[in-house]
Design a protein around this motif. Structure first.
Motif, PDB file in Angstrom:
ATOM      1  N   ARG A 127      25.389  29.416  41.064  1.00 63.65           N
ATOM      2  CA  ARG A 127      26.700  29.405  41.709  1.00 63.65           C
ATOM      3  C   ARG A 127      27.800  29.757  40.712  1.00 63.65           C
ATOM      4  O   ARG A 127      28.696  30.552  41.012  1.00 63.65           O
ATOM      5  N   ILE A 128      27.730  29.161  39.528  1.00 59.83           N
ATOM      6  CA  ILE A 128      28.728  29.451  38.500  1.00 59.83           C
ATOM      7  C   ILE A 128      28.696  30.938  38.154  1.00 59.83           C
ATOM      8  O   ILE A 128      29.733  31.592  38.043  1.00 59.83           O
ATOM      9  N   HIS A 129      27.521  31.477  37.989  1.00 58.46           N
ATOM     10  CA  HIS A 129      27.364  32.892  37.651  1.00 58.46           C
ATOM     11  C   HIS A 129      27.922  33.783  38.763  1.00 58.46           C
ATOM     12  O   HIS A 129      28.611  34.774  38.497  1.00 58.46           O
ATOM     13  N   ASN A 130      27.636  33.431  40.011  1.00 55.69           N
ATOM     14  CA  ASN A 130      28.129  34.227  41.140  1.00 55.69           C
ATOM     15  C   ASN A 130      29.655  34.186  41.247  1.00 55.69           C
ATOM     16  O   ASN A 130      30.284  35.214  41.485  1.00 55.69           O
ATOM     17  N   LEU A 131      30.237  33.003  41.084  1.00 54.68           N
ATOM     18  CA  LEU A 131      31.701  32.902  41.147  1.00 54.68           C
ATOM     19  C   LEU A 131      32.357  33.694  40.016  1.00 54.68           C
ATOM     20  O   LEU A 131      33.324  34.425  40.240  1.00 54.68           O
ATOM     21  N   GLY A 132      31.816  33.555  38.810  1.00 48.57           N
ATOM     22  CA  GLY A 132      32.356  34.301  37.672  1.00 48.57           C
ATOM     23  C   GLY A 132      32.230  35.802  37.872  1.00 48.57           C
ATOM     24  O   GLY A 132      33.148  36.567  37.578  1.00 48.57           O
ATOM     25  N   GLY A 133      31.073  36.238  38.393  1.00 43.12           N
ATOM     26  CA  GLY A 133      30.866  37.661  38.648  1.00 43.12           C
ATOM     27  C   GLY A 133      31.815  38.198  39.698  1.00 43.12           C
ATOM     28  O   GLY A 133      32.382  39.288  39.542  1.00 43.12           O
ATOM     29  N   HIS A 134      32.011  37.439  40.756  1.00 40.73           N
ATOM     30  CA  HIS A 134      32.955  37.858  41.809  1.00 40.73           C
ATOM     31  C   HIS A 134      34.359  38.020  41.223  1.00 40.73           C
ATOM     32  O   HIS A 134      35.006  39.042  41.447  1.00 40.73           O
ATOM     33  N   PHE A 135      34.799  37.018  40.479  1.00 41.77           N
ATOM     34  CA  PHE A 135      36.146  37.060  39.917  1.00 41.77           C
ATOM     35  C   PHE A 135      36.312  38.238  38.966  1.00 41.77           C
ATOM     36  O   PHE A 135      37.273  38.996  39.045  1.00 41.77           O
ATOM     37  N   GLN A 136      35.344  38.413  38.081  1.00 32.50           N
ATOM     38  CA  GLN A 136      35.445  39.501  37.108  1.00 32.50           C
ATOM     39  C   GLN A 136      35.415  40.860  37.795  1.00 32.50           C
ATOM     40  O   GLN A 136      36.201  41.746  37.454  1.00 32.50           O
ATOM     41  N   ASN A 137      34.536  41.040  38.758  1.00 30.02           N
ATOM     42  CA  ASN A 137      34.457  42.325  39.459  1.00 30.02           C
ATOM     43  C   ASN A 137      35.760  42.653  40.179  1.00 30.02           C
ATOM     44  O   ASN A 137      36.206  43.809  40.182  1.00 30.02           O
ATOM     45  N   GLU A 138      36.376  41.652  40.783  1.00 28.67           N
ATOM     46  CA  GLU A 138      37.660  41.880  41.456  1.00 28.67           C
ATOM     47  C   GLU A 138      38.752  42.254  40.450  1.00 28.67           C
ATOM     48  O   GLU A 138      39.580  43.116  40.720  1.00 28.67           O
ATOM     49  N   LEU A 139      38.747  41.601  39.283  1.00 26.43           N
ATOM     50  CA  LEU A 139      39.716  41.966  38.245  1.00 26.43           C
ATOM     51  C   LEU A 139      39.504  43.401  37.779  1.00 26.43           C
ATOM     52  O   LEU A 139      40.461  44.152  37.593  1.00 26.43           O
ATOM     53  N   LEU A 140      38.258  43.779  37.585  1.00 29.19           N
ATOM     54  CA  LEU A 140      37.955  45.126  37.107  1.00 29.19           C
ATOM     55  C   LEU A 140      38.418  46.192  38.098  1.00 29.19           C
ATOM     56  O   LEU A 140      38.796  47.292  37.695  1.00 29.19           O
ATOM     57  N   GLN A 141      38.402  45.871  39.383  1.00 30.03           N
ATOM     58  CA  GLN A 141      38.843  46.826  40.396  1.00 30.03           C
ATOM     59  C   GLN A 141      40.342  47.104  40.316  1.00 30.03           C
ATOM     60  O   GLN A 141      40.812  48.110  40.841  1.00 30.03           O
ATOM     61  N   LEU A 142      41.083  46.225  39.654  1.00 32.20           N
ATOM     62  CA  LEU A 142      42.521  46.471  39.484  1.00 32.20           C
ATOM     63  C   LEU A 142      42.777  47.620  38.527  1.00 32.20           C
ATOM     64  O   LEU A 142      43.840  48.220  38.540  1.00 32.20           O
ATOM     65  N   GLY A 143      41.823  47.905  37.661  1.00 30.55           N
ATOM     66  CA  GLY A 143      41.938  49.039  36.751  1.00 30.55           C
ATOM     67  C   GLY A 143      42.440  48.663  35.368  1.00 30.55           C
ATOM     68  O   GLY A 143      43.083  47.633  35.173  1.00 30.55           O
ATOM     69  N   GLU A 144      42.126  49.533  34.411  1.00 29.11           N
ATOM     70  CA  GLU A 144      42.485  49.299  33.011  1.00 29.11           C
ATOM     71  C   GLU A 144      43.994  49.322  32.782  1.00 29.11           C
ATOM     72  O   GLU A 144      44.469  48.787  31.792  1.00 29.11           O
ATOM     73  N   GLY A 145      44.733  49.947  33.678  1.00 23.92           N
ATOM     74  CA  GLY A 145      46.178  49.972  33.521  1.00 23.92           C
ATOM     75  C   GLY A 145      46.836  48.623  33.775  1.00 23.92           C
ATOM     76  O   GLY A 145      47.961  48.387  33.381  1.00 23.92           O
ATOM     77  N   LYS A 146      46.103  47.724  34.445  1.00 22.44           N
ATOM     78  CA  LYS A 146      46.667  46.418  34.778  1.00 22.44           C
ATOM     79  C   LYS A 146      45.967  45.271  34.056  1.00 22.44           C
ATOM     80  O   LYS A 146      46.600  44.253  33.778  1.00 22.44           O
ATOM     81  N   VAL A 147      44.672  45.417  33.798  1.00 26.18           N
ATOM     82  CA  VAL A 147      43.892  44.325  33.219  1.00 26.18           C
ATOM     83  C   VAL A 147      43.059  44.828  32.049  1.00 26.18           C
ATOM     84  O   VAL A 147      42.423  45.876  32.141  1.00 26.18           O
TER      85      VAL A 147
END
Length: 125
Positions: free
Chosen positions: A32-52
């Motif tokens: 569960r911890i791994h899945n939550l962390g993966g979801h959060f990180q993947n969503e951040l990455l979708q914002l793009g390098e210009g923002k994150v």
């Protein structure tokens, strides 16, 4: 060989926490911890390098529930204040000049809570 006053409530709490983890199963907690962390990180990455700027490794085997990042257009301390005002607890990491934000999810967190933080990030990033 103990001396002084002992906290029986503290000991009972530790025992209850161990019982809780064992009832769920440590592998389920870890997943569960791994899945939550993966979801959060993947969503951040979708914002793009210009923002994150992602600090935590992006490969699945190198991450867990702790995700560290920098927002390109918002100072880490200002975003910390915004999160706090929205009743979201994150950690600033100013040590060694890192100046980043760290989000730690665990078994007691849920996707909705992480999505609320993501919405705040999207609004201000």
């Amino acid at each position: 060989y103990y001396y002084g006053t002992q906290s029986s409530a503290l000991y009972a709490g530790v025992v209850a926490a161990i019982d809780f983890i064992e009832s769920i199963g440590l592998q389920n907690v870890t997943q569960r911890i791994h899945n939550l962390g993966g979801h959060f990180q993947n969503e951040l990455l979708q914002l793009g390098e210009g923002k994150v700027e992602m600090v935590t490794p992006v490969e699945a085997k190198s991450r867990a529930g702790v995700i560290a990042f920098k927002l390109k257009n918002v100072a880490y301390d200002k975003f910390y204040q915004l999160a706090s005002e929205n009743k979201i607890r994150i950690r600033m990491v100013p040590e060694n000049g890192l100046n980043l934000i760290r989000v730690s999810s665990h078994i007691y967190n849920n996707k909705t809570e992480l999505d609320s933080l993501l919405e705040l990030i999207k609004k201000h990033a």
